[in-house]
Every structure is written in structure tokens, then in C-alpha cells.
Design an enzyme around this catalytic site. Sequence first.
Site, PDB file in Angstrom:
ATOM      1  N   LYS A 120       0.827  -1.202   0.000  1.00 17.46           N
ATOM      2  CA  LYS A 120       0.000   0.000   0.000  1.00 17.46           C
ATOM      3  C   LYS A 120       0.866   1.259   0.000  1.00 17.46           C
ATOM      4  CE  LYS A 120      -2.052   3.480   2.176  1.00 17.46           C
ATOM      5  NZ  LYS A 120      -1.355   4.515   2.961  1.00 17.46           N
ATOM      6  N   ASP A 138      -6.293   1.476   0.733  1.00 14.82           N
ATOM      7  CA  ASP A 138      -6.286   1.691   2.168  1.00 14.82           C
ATOM      8  C   ASP A 138      -7.684   1.433   2.707  1.00 14.82           C
ATOM      9  OD1 ASP A 138      -7.882   3.692   1.326  1.00 14.82           O
ATOM     10  OD2 ASP A 138      -6.494   5.293   1.755  1.00 14.82           O
TER      11      ASP A 138
END
Length: 215
Positions: A120, A138
Site C-alpha cells: 500500500k 487503504d
Amino acid sequence: MTKADIFEFFRRLAELNPAPETELEFGNTYQLLVAVVLSAQATDVGVNKATRALFHSVKTPAQMVALGEDGLKQHIKTIGLFNAKARNVIALSEILVAQYGGEVPADRDALVELPGVGRKTANVVMNCAFGAETFAVDTHIFRVGNRTGLAKGKTPLAVEKQLEKKVPAPFRVGAHHWLILHGRYICKARTPECWRCPVVDLCRFKDKVLEKRGK
DNA sequence: ATCCCGAGGG
DNA sequence: CCCTCTGGAT
């Protein structure tokens, strides 16, 4: 969502915010990387508060190494998970100095090798610093994707793969920010504000969410 | 699956 | 109080 709905979804978000940027404050790519690592399970506002003073004196990995782990902790004590984050930031800074000439590599595989940097975080840096068509899934994007039906998946990686397949070409670089901002300010986790949502008519969970609010 | 861990909001 | 905030490492 149909192909046409998805295009319209992003067209509207793009129209409302033509030049979306991360709300993290930074002066160079290295500071961006540090800010994103610090932002895990924390708000951008909280991270900016801590990095304001930190980034005034620390602009390079070498300067971060010189500051040291304890010195860094004093700056980021107000951020959640600060012990692990301080350790990781110092360690990744040492690697940048030793292996990358103090520069941040523009390569996701290399970024993921750095301590404290997962898929991420690497995707955020690739997108924000290097303009790559990456989707950093996220908590916001995971929720918005599943809620709207734009990109459904049981894991962040599954949602990321859906986005890669479904986001139309003109929106691939900006999609990350548009989805984040939409999730942060309108399609909120606890109380989604559907009454002022610009894409409510395209959302398959609209009725469910509104009904839940009524209870 | 669990731990790391602080501020702000409802 | 409990939940959420641009997760990652073990």
C-alpha cells in the site's frame, strides 16, 4: 456498476476536484515516503503536525540517520504506533544511504523491500511521486470500492486488481486520490453522508446505508 | 491471527 | 465509552 456508470462516477469526482493531491505535507520524495510510512493507522492532520518541525531540519535520509531513533521518536510521539515507525524510518533511511545513494527508488519491488513499507505504501509513493497508475488500497478505498460496488473484494489486493481492471484510462492516475477524498469526506466509515454525495445515484448500497441511518 | 499505539470524533 | 484514521511485521 456498469462500465458507463464507472466512467460517470470518476467523471463527476474529477470535475469536482480537477487536480487532487495528497493532504500529507512534504518537500521532496524522501519526505513523502517518510510521511506515508508515518500515516499508517493515523490521520494526515496528525502526521502533518509532527512532520512540520521534523522536515524543517531533516530533508535527506542521511540527516534522518544523524537524528537517530530516539531523536525521531521525540518528533513523532503524538502519532500512533510511533515506536515501530521510528525504528522502520531509521532503518529504511540507512538502506537508502547505503544502497540507493540517498535517493528513493522509483520501483515498487524495491520500495516494498524497505522496512515499514508494504504494498500500500509503495503504491502511494509510486503514484504521488512518480505518477504511476497504481491503486493504494487503504481503509477508505477498500470501503468505498466494496460499498459502491465499483471494486469488490475480500482483501485489499483483490480490490486493487479489480480497480486495475475497471478504472477507465483517463482516470487511472487520479483515481487513488478521488477515492480517498470521497471516502474521507463523504462516504465515511461510520456515517456516510449520502444526502450530499455526488454519485449517490450510481451506488448500489445507497438504500442500505440510508436505511441503516434511519434506525 | 495478533501486535504495535495515539489523537480526534461521535 | 467505542470507533476510526491512506498498515506492516511477526
